[in-house]
Design a protein around this motif. Structure first.
Motif, short mmCIF file in Angstrom:
data_model
loop_
_atom_site.label_atom_id
_atom_site.label_comp_id
_atom_site.label_asym_id
_atom_site.label_seq_id
_atom_site.Cartn_x
_atom_site.Cartn_y
_atom_site.Cartn_z
N SER A 61 0.73 -1.16 -0.03
CA SER A 61 0.02 0.10 0.10
C SER A 61 0.79 1.26 -0.12
CB SER A 61 -0.92 -0.07 1.09
OG SER A 61 -1.93 1.10 1.13
N PHE A 62 0.39 2.27 -0.79
CA PHE A 62 1.31 3.43 -1.28
C PHE A 62 0.34 4.50 -1.22
CE2 PHE A 62 3.90 -0.05 -2.56
CZ PHE A 62 4.86 0.10 -2.06
N THR A 63 0.78 5.73 -0.90
CA THR A 63 -0.04 7.13 -0.90
C THR A 63 0.75 7.90 -2.00
OG1 THR A 63 -0.51 6.80 1.17
CG2 THR A 63 -0.93 8.89 0.07
N LEU A 64 -0.22 8.41 -2.82
CA LEU A 64 0.22 9.50 -3.86
C LEU A 64 -0.93 10.53 -3.99
CD1 LEU A 64 1.25 6.43 -5.46
CD2 LEU A 64 1.98 8.04 -6.89
N GLY A 65 -0.91 11.27 -2.82
CA GLY A 65 -2.03 12.25 -2.66
C GLY A 65 -2.09 13.39 -3.80
N HIS A 66 -0.75 13.62 -4.71
CA HIS A 66 -1.04 14.53 -5.77
C HIS A 66 -1.34 14.05 -7.17
CE1 HIS A 66 2.46 12.15 -6.61
NE2 HIS A 66 2.66 12.63 -7.78
N LEU A 67 -1.85 12.57 -7.14
CA LEU A 67 -2.47 11.90 -8.28
C LEU A 67 -3.84 11.41 -8.11
CD1 LEU A 67 0.79 10.42 -9.80
CD2 LEU A 67 -0.33 12.52 -10.60
N VAL A 68 -4.50 11.93 -7.35
CA VAL A 68 -6.00 11.15 -6.82
C VAL A 68 -6.72 11.20 -8.33
CG1 VAL A 68 -8.08 11.35 -5.80
CG2 VAL A 68 -5.91 11.95 -4.48
#
Length: 558
Positions: free
Chosen positions: A396-403
């Motif tokens: 699991s990873f988070t890419l808040g700038h590419l929602v």
């Protein structure tokens, strides 16, 4: 003043004042009777006798303080001023009255009486300031004010803030470039190995010393017309000591080279082999010297073009670089954290979730992974990506700038994707990994050969149909995945694109740590066509490097 000289925007302006005459300040003569307080001139300076009653046998030459000039007499001279004074306007009270700060002491004759020998500084709020600057031969060169768009100013050599006019070899000077129109303004200055180059809207000049072996100076400076196609406002690059610039029409890229046959400089069009790339217009150019020597050009449509250029090796190549739906607004070359590489840094405008955002993106340096200095899992071919190296393997990873965007992942377990970034910016890959590069992929990215030439029994085979034999050799290096297909083109017919075949037919995540290098043998026959091409495409974010394509193609007869 008289005649309504001063205007409100003179505040900040410099005025140079010189006496009408020096009748009351004689030239110094030696061993003459004088009195304390007498003023005399020598070598452009004014001095006051501050001790003694004789001028002494040695003239004063100092430019500060008081100096005893005669060992046998008490003669002492105090420096007062030069023969010219400079003031800066601080307030305009009327059209004939202004207040000023004295920057260079006013000679006594200016205090005693009026003068008509005055001039305004070239740079001021009234006349504007230079728009372009460059350093060359320990001088600061400045050019293009609103009122003097074709004038070049050079500072005193070694004193970059001294622009007082001079006739000395190392003194400051100004030079107006010849031209038929004042609108033909100077757009840039660029030093080079053979002078300082001056790019204008209508032409390019080279500034140099007309005296061989002497530096540029007030009496030696000359110019040579290099090109007549004009320049774009974008600053040029200097990859090998010769400027490379974008032309005024934004469609071409020229390099200024010195020709021994012509005993002068001339432009060489580097974009000639790929003129179609400039059809949309070039807006900016920067040079990357390491790990590879190449120029990056920002195009009007927001995409990039890259030029590989090495004149010594006679290498010149062009390619387009799409940006996964982004629009490049600006770019620059910065140094990597270690200083070993040049990094292309971009300002990219993107539409993310219906909102316009701007991202600062760096073009990843994949060279260490390509040559084996780093694992191939460190390769990064994603756009707007993030690199994750969790302490404990995770999926699991988070890419808040590419929602909401579609992304791929290149990991130490293989290539995964596509995924849609969730509302919270989360992305889940199929299995836990210890390293992941996650970002967008440009699905339009591929490269294609030129028309494959067939040897003809009767000479030129253009206009004669040809076909590709089934066996094709594709030499790859550090490659994990990719596809290849044929493209057939016949006059007046739509392109026929063959079925894509995997270069390395193996499952995802297999042998990731040991990518393939060598020659892949593929069965890739084509039909008969006027032109036959080979197209190679990457798969997701898996590394792909092709070093050669070996084909067998033959003509099909008249």
């Amino acid at each position: 003043a008289s005649g309504g000289i001063f205007e409100a925007d003179h505040v900040g302006s410099l005025f140079r004042l010189e006496p009408t005459d020096f009748k009351e300040v004689p030239i110094w003569v030696g061993n003459a009777t004088a009195a304390v307080g007498d003023l005399m001139r020598f070598d452009g300076n004014i001095y006051e006798l501050s001790a003694g009653d004789n001028t002494g046998v040695n003239p004063p030459t100092h430019t500060d303080g008081a100096v005893r000039t005669d060992g046998s007499k008490p003669t002492e001279w105090t420096f007062v001023s030069t023969e010219v004074g400079i003031v800066q306007i601080t307030e305009v009270t009327t059209s004939n009255s202004a207040e000023a700060d004295v920057l260079e002491t006013l000679p006594q004759p200016l205090i005693d009486g009026p003068t008509y020998r005055w001039s305004e500084g070239a740079w001021s709020p009234k006349y504007g300031y230079p728009a372009k600057i460059e350093n060359y031969e320990q001088r600061l060169f400045a050019a293009r004010t609103p009122t003097d768009p074709r004038t070049l100013w050079a500072s005193t050599q070694g004193l970059l803030t001294d622009f007082e006019p001079s006739s000395e070899a190392d003194g400051s000077f100004a030079y107006a470039i010849e031209g038929n129109s004042s609108k033909n303004r100077i757009e840039w200055l660029q030093f080079g190995r053979r002078g300082i180059y001056i790019g204008a809207l209508g032409e390019v000049h080279r500034g140099f010393s007309a005296q061989a072996g002497e530096a540029i100076g007030p009496l030696t400076f000359d110019t040579e017309l290099v090109a007549t196609d004009g320049v774009n406002a974008a600053s040029p690059i200097l990859p090998y000591g010769d400027p490379v610039y974008i032309t005024a029409d934004k469609a071409r890229t020229n390099e200024v080279r010195f020709s021994f046959e012509q005993d002068g400089s001339r432009p060489i069009e580097l974009s000639l082999p790929s003129q179609h790339l400039g059809a949309v217009g070039f807006e900016q150019i920067v040079w990357q010297s390491a790990p590879h020597r190449q120029a990056w050009l920002r195009r009007t449509d927001g995409t990039l073009a890259v030029m590989i250029h090495d004149p010594e090796q006679d290498v010149l190549g062009w390619a387009t670089v799409p940006i996964a739906g982004g629009f490049v607004e600006d770019m620059d070359i910065t140094k990597s954290a270690t200083g070993a590489f040049d990094i292309l840094t971009l300002v990219v405008r993107r539409e993310i979730g219906g909102v316009t955002v701007r991202m600062v993106e760096e073009l990843a340096t994949n060279f260490p992974a390509l040559i084996g200095a780093e694992p191939i899992t460190h390769a990064n071919h994603a756009f707007a990506s993030l690199v994750f190296e969790p302490e404990v393997e995770t999926d699991s990873f988070t890419l808040g700038h590419l929602v909401g965007e579609t992304v791929y992942a290149w990991t130490d377990k293989g290539d995964f994707g596509p995924f849609t970034v969730g509302a919270g910016g989360t992305v889940t890959v199929p299995e836990p990994v210890g390293r992941a590069v996650i970002g967008m992929v440009d699905g339009t990215h591929f490269f294609e050969t030129l028309d494959l030439t067939a040897a003809g029994r009767e000479g030129d085979t253009r206009g004669i149909k040809r076909r590709l034999h089934s066996k094709l050799g594709l030499q790859v290096y550090q490659t994990v995945a990719g596809t290849v297909c044929t493209v057939e083109r016949s006059f007046g017919m739509p392109d026929r694109i063959g079925q894509e075949q995997e270069i390395l037919p193996r499952g995802v995540a297999q042998d990731v740590r040991d990518p393939a290098s060598g020659t892949a043998s593929l069965s890739l026959p084509s039909g008969h066509a006027d032109q036959v091409h080979v197209r190679v495409k990457p798969q997701g974010l898996a590394p792909l490097t092709v070093t050669a394509i070996i084909t067998t193609i033959e003509e099909a007869g008249p």
